[in-house]
Scaffold this motif. Structure first.
Motif, mmCIF file in Angstrom:
data_model
loop_
_atom_site.group_PDB
_atom_site.id
_atom_site.type_symbol
_atom_site.label_atom_id
_atom_site.label_comp_id
_atom_site.label_asym_id
_atom_site.label_seq_id
_atom_site.Cartn_x
_atom_site.Cartn_y
_atom_site.Cartn_z
ATOM 1 N N GLU A 62 0.836 -1.202 0.000
ATOM 2 C CA GLU A 62 0.000 0.000 0.000
ATOM 3 C C GLU A 62 0.874 1.256 0.000
ATOM 4 O OE1 GLU A 62 -3.122 0.094 2.927
ATOM 5 O OE2 GLU A 62 -3.820 2.059 2.256
ATOM 6 N N ALA A 75 2.196 1.780 -3.550
ATOM 7 C CA ALA A 75 1.063 2.133 -4.417
ATOM 8 C C ALA A 75 0.647 3.587 -4.178
ATOM 9 C CB ALA A 75 -0.115 1.190 -4.167
ATOM 10 N N ALA A 76 0.609 3.998 -2.910
ATOM 11 C CA ALA A 76 0.220 5.375 -2.587
ATOM 12 C C ALA A 76 1.258 6.365 -3.116
ATOM 13 C CB ALA A 76 0.053 5.532 -1.075
ATOM 14 N N GLY A 105 -0.871 4.815 -7.607
ATOM 15 C CA GLY A 105 -1.561 3.668 -8.207
ATOM 16 C C GLY A 105 -2.698 3.184 -7.323
#
Lengths: 176, 429
Positions: free
Chosen positions: B72, B75-76, B80
């Motif tokens: 996460e 992704a952050a 994304g």
């Protein structure tokens, strides 16, 4: 309501307040997304009522199917629509005839009908479009973070554990 | 942070994204969940997890809560929708291609890539029937010419290792979009602090976490980030996503998992079946590294610019290839794609050729002579005598590893000490 970007507090408020959800267009096929969402929300403590005219008289996960919203003999807090956008308007119109009226009309991912949303909002009903309540519950409860999804939430507070057992998280209060 | 309108800045995300206090113990730092498996409440809970109907943990080959924080987090930072951590950057590339390709398919790749990627694409992928077609990042039209009906993806690096080549991501993304294939960007050298490929139309980002994200040279790891901006539902094109999967009783992943379906496909089909899972302990170390990413990347870039400027004035040095230098071939692209700095890695050529290169790596005392980049320490390697030794002289030159080439990965030490060490290495007999 700006239907392009909902505040987390709006979504959390809805998911924390509704108890009975009628899901219109749920498929009896256990591989379909609608079945996933139905089963998940049932497991998070919501009273789930399946609505599908082709399945009336049968049941799914122990819950009896109804042919249409107006056949349901109990008050509904939220109508969750799993039908393509062009089928939304008559469902919303039917929902507006219910007594009492539902508090929320929710349209699943990819489903959006701004005219139907306006009609519902003018009747005092909250509307969510192009979102999935399973994903939103997972996002706001932190459960979805277990599968690497960007929840777009930050907090220095612990997430809440939901009831007994493992791997079930609650939504917490809007402050969190 | 309940206010959804307020978007946290990069440094805040680098510390907080994905990492709330542990729900049962209150531990503030992400615990190392060093466990192979996770208990189920009952048979139905187990079935829901195996059937992908519930979110949760089953077995660390498929997912782990420590690895999930790392997923996460990255992704952050990239902007994304979801991430998938794997055992190495190479594993990330295999898992991505496994989700996209069937035997006989092609993908187009920049020919100026990290040497390990060139090897993997040229040789290992042949055993899967995945065929690479090379294009030239200095001639964007070559990507368009390389596309065929069998092309399933385009693969580039934002900043290529080692030569400091900057690829025009936006121009390549237009070619990918026109062809209806995803653009994959290896963002290892830039990291999302310097460049966010999704802002320029990329669809998938891959990383070697071993380098600047981890940043301390202590853990091997890889990452796949889903941009959430590609339509996978076109029938037959990407069957892992668009067709009912027999592995999961007929689920169509692209319909079931919305805009993070690609990351899920990589997890439940690729990682589950190919097996290159990241150790939770490595994930823990990499998460700690990421917390200081913005500080480190800026210092890496500032130091590298100072060292490259110094080297370019030295009588022993023939050329320096660093996009941050005024007059460098890639300086204009650098200003667009990496305005805060060009990262730590660059090459330079020695007038004394092979012999001078060997001498330099032998004489330095602060620089470590090893095959890695993206450490807090300054690193040096002479590719012609090490990583590229087996190639002919002509092949070495083409690979950017000619006999005169030295590669540096500039660390976080005081820049005066870095420069003093190089000066001593260059002048020692």
């Amino acid at each position: 309501m700006n239907h392009d970007a909902y505040p987390d507090s709006y979504i959390r408020g809805i998911l924390n307040s509704v108890k009975t959800i009628a899901m219109v267009g749920i498929s009896p096929n256990t591989s379909r997304p609608s079945y996933f969402v139905f089963k998940y929300l049932l497991g998070r403590g919501y009273r789930m009522i399946p609505v599908n005219p082709g399945q009336a008289g049968k049941d799914i996960l122990g819950q009896a199917f109804y042919a249409k919203l107006s056949d349901i003999p109990e008050p509904i807090d939220m109508v969750d629509i799993f039908r393509a956008s062009e089928h939304v308007m008559p469902i919303v119109q039917e929902a507006l005839t219910l007594k009492p009226k539902p508090q929320v009309i929710w349209m699943q991912l990819t489903i959006r009908d701004d005219a139907a949303a306006l009609l519902a909002e003018q009747a005092g009903i909250k509307v969510v479009m192009n979102r999935c309540p399973k994903i939103e519950y997972g996002r706001l409860s932190t459960e979805i973070s277990w599968i690497g999804v960007n929840s777009r939430t930050l907090s220095s507070k612990r997430a809440q554990i939901l009831g007994k057992g493992v791997q079930r998280m609650g939504l917490g209060t809007p402050k969190d | 942070m309940a206010d959804a309108e307020r978007v946290p800045g990069f440094a805040t995300l680098a510390i907080h994204a994905g990492a709330k206090p542990d729900p049962t113990t209150g531990a503030r730092i992400t615990p190392i969940y060093q466990t192979a498996s996770f208990v189920f409440d009952d048979v139905d809970h187990a079935a829901s997890l195996f059937g992908l109907q519930a979110f949760g943990n089953i077995y660390t080959r498929i997912g782990n809560p420590t690895c999930a924080v790392l997923e996460e987090r990255v992704a952050a930072l990239e902007g994304g929708t979801a991430g998938l951590a794997v055992a190495s950057g190479h594993a990330a590339q295999v898992v991505v291609m496994h989700a996209l390709m069937t035997p006989g398919d092609e993908f187009v790749a920049s020919k100026k890539l990290y040497g390990g990627s060139i090897n993997q694409f040229n040789h290992s992928y042949k055993n899967f029937g995945w065929n690479v077609v090379w294009a030239d990042p200095d001639d964007i039209a070559s990507f368009e010419k390389a596309m065929t009906p069998k092309t399933k993806a385009i693969f580039i690096e934002s900043i290529a290792n080692p030569g400091g080549v900057i690829t025009d991501i936006e121009a390549v993304s237009k070619i990918a979009r026109k062809a209806g294939v995803p653009l994959i960007v290896d963002n290892t050298l830039a990291t999302p602090y310097l460049c966010k490929p999704f802002d320029y139309g990329a669809n998938i980002v891959v990383h070697s976490l071993t380098k600047f994200l981890g940043g301390h040279g202590n853990s091997i790891g890889g990452m796949i980030v889903d941009g959430g901006n590609f339509n996978w539902t076109r029938k037959g094109q990407y069957p892992m996503l668009s067709e009912p999967r027999p592995e999961y009783s007929g689920i169509v992943l692209a319909e079931t998992f919305g805009n993070f379906a690609f990351a899920i496909a990589c997890r439940v089909l690729g990682l589950r079946d190919l097996g290159p899972a990241l150790s939770p302990f490595n994930a823990f170390l990499i998460i700690n590294g990421i917390e200081t990413l913005p500080l480190r990347m800026q210092r890496h870039s500032d130091n590298a610019l100072a060292v490259s400027e110094w080297l370019s004035k030295r009588p022993e040095v023939l050329w320096v290839s660093y996009p941050g230098l005024a007059g460098d071939k890639y300086n204009a692209l650098a200003k667009k794609y990496v305005p805060k700095g060009c990262g730590a890695v660059f090459t330079f050529g020695l007038k004394g050729g092979h012999e001078a290169g060997v001498k330099l790596v032998s004489n330095v005392k602060l620089f470590s002579h090893l095959a890695n980049i993206g450490d807090t320490r300054s690193l040096i390697i002479h590719p012609a005598s090490t990583t590229h030794k087996q190639l002919s002289d002509a092949q070495k030159v083409q690979a950017g590893a000619g006999p005169d080439v030295v590669r540096l990965s500039i660390g976080l030490e005081d820049k005066d000490d870095i420069i003093a060490d190089l000066e001593e290495g260059l002048t020692a007999a």
